[in-house]
Design a protein around this motif. Structure first.
Motif, PDB file in Angstrom:
ATOM      1  N   LEU A  78     -11.318  -5.560  10.148  1.00 31.30           N
ATOM      2  CA  LEU A  78     -10.617  -4.388   9.590  1.00 31.30           C
ATOM      3  C   LEU A  78     -11.807  -3.797   8.678  1.00 31.30           C
ATOM      4  N   ARG A 102      -2.694   5.973   6.603  1.00 32.46           N
ATOM      5  CA  ARG A 102      -3.554   4.883   6.123  1.00 32.46           C
ATOM      6  C   ARG A 102      -2.997   3.975   5.141  1.00 32.46           C
ATOM      7  N   CYS A 118      -7.755   4.658  11.067  1.00 32.24           N
ATOM      8  CA  CYS A 118      -8.479   3.459  10.762  1.00 32.24           C
ATOM      9  C   CYS A 118      -9.843   3.156  11.247  1.00 32.24           C
ATOM     10  N   GLN A 144     -14.134  -1.876  10.490  1.00 28.49           N
ATOM     11  CA  GLN A 144     -13.780  -0.450  11.574  1.00 28.49           C
ATOM     12  C   GLN A 144     -13.351   0.575  10.525  1.00 28.49           C
ATOM     13  N   LEU A 145     -12.626   0.251   9.196  1.00 24.07           N
ATOM     14  CA  LEU A 145     -12.242   1.171   8.303  1.00 24.07           C
ATOM     15  C   LEU A 145     -13.566   2.090   7.780  1.00 24.07           C
ATOM     16  N   TRP A 195      -0.079   1.881   6.309  1.00 23.45           N
ATOM     17  CA  TRP A 195      -0.379   0.901   7.218  1.00 23.45           C
ATOM     18  C   TRP A 195      -0.881  -0.257   6.590  1.00 23.45           C
ATOM     19  N   LEU A 196      -2.039  -0.074   5.598  1.00 20.82           N
ATOM     20  CA  LEU A 196      -2.513  -1.224   4.876  1.00 20.82           C
ATOM     21  C   LEU A 196      -1.666  -1.868   4.057  1.00 20.82           C
ATOM     22  N   CYS A 231      -4.610   1.049  17.191  1.00 24.13           N
ATOM     23  CA  CYS A 231      -4.626  -0.179  16.309  1.00 24.13           C
ATOM     24  C   CYS A 231      -3.531   0.228  15.205  1.00 24.13           C
ATOM     25  N   CYS A 232      -3.719   1.276  14.729  1.00 26.04           N
ATOM     26  CA  CYS A 232      -2.877   1.846  13.347  1.00 26.04           C
ATOM     27  C   CYS A 232      -1.431   2.359  13.882  1.00 26.04           C
ATOM     28  N   ALA A 260      -1.791  -3.774   7.771  1.00 22.59           N
ATOM     29  CA  ALA A 260      -2.612  -3.577   8.621  1.00 22.59           C
ATOM     30  C   ALA A 260      -2.618  -4.055  10.037  1.00 22.59           C
TER      31      ALA A 260
END
Length: 85
Positions: free
Chosen positions: A73, A51, A9, A76-77, A54-55, A32-33, A59
């Motif tokens: 977000l 990922r 993430c 961060q990505l 998660w998305l 976070c993730c 997320a």
């Protein structure tokens, strides 16, 4: 002090959960993730798969009470290491 970024993430950390050698994960969870370091990010493919899940699930923050102020977000990505994007 160099920052380390979650391979899933992009969350920044002061220390690598992969140890000083970069090859010995501590198997903690990303705040976070929720990725388990050494499992969900063991390979670029594993990181991309986690990922995507998660998305797709929205997320959400694994530890919502630790959310940084003005969390973005997309920003961060963008910090995900290139090999794991």
């Amino acid at each position: 002090m160099p920052l380390w970024f979650c391979r899933v993430c992009g969350l920044d950390y002061d220390e690598s959960p992969w140890g000083p050698d970069g090859h010995t994960p501590d198997h903690t969870l990303c705040g976070c993730c929720g990725a388990e370091f050494g499992y969900h990010d063991a390979t670029p493919t594993a990181a991309r798969q986690y990922r995507a899940q998660w998305l797709a699930a929205g997320a959400g923050l694994f530890y919502p009470n630790l959310a940084p102020a003005n969390w973005q977000l997309a920003e961060q990505l963008a910090q995900i290491p290139v090999a794991y994007q």
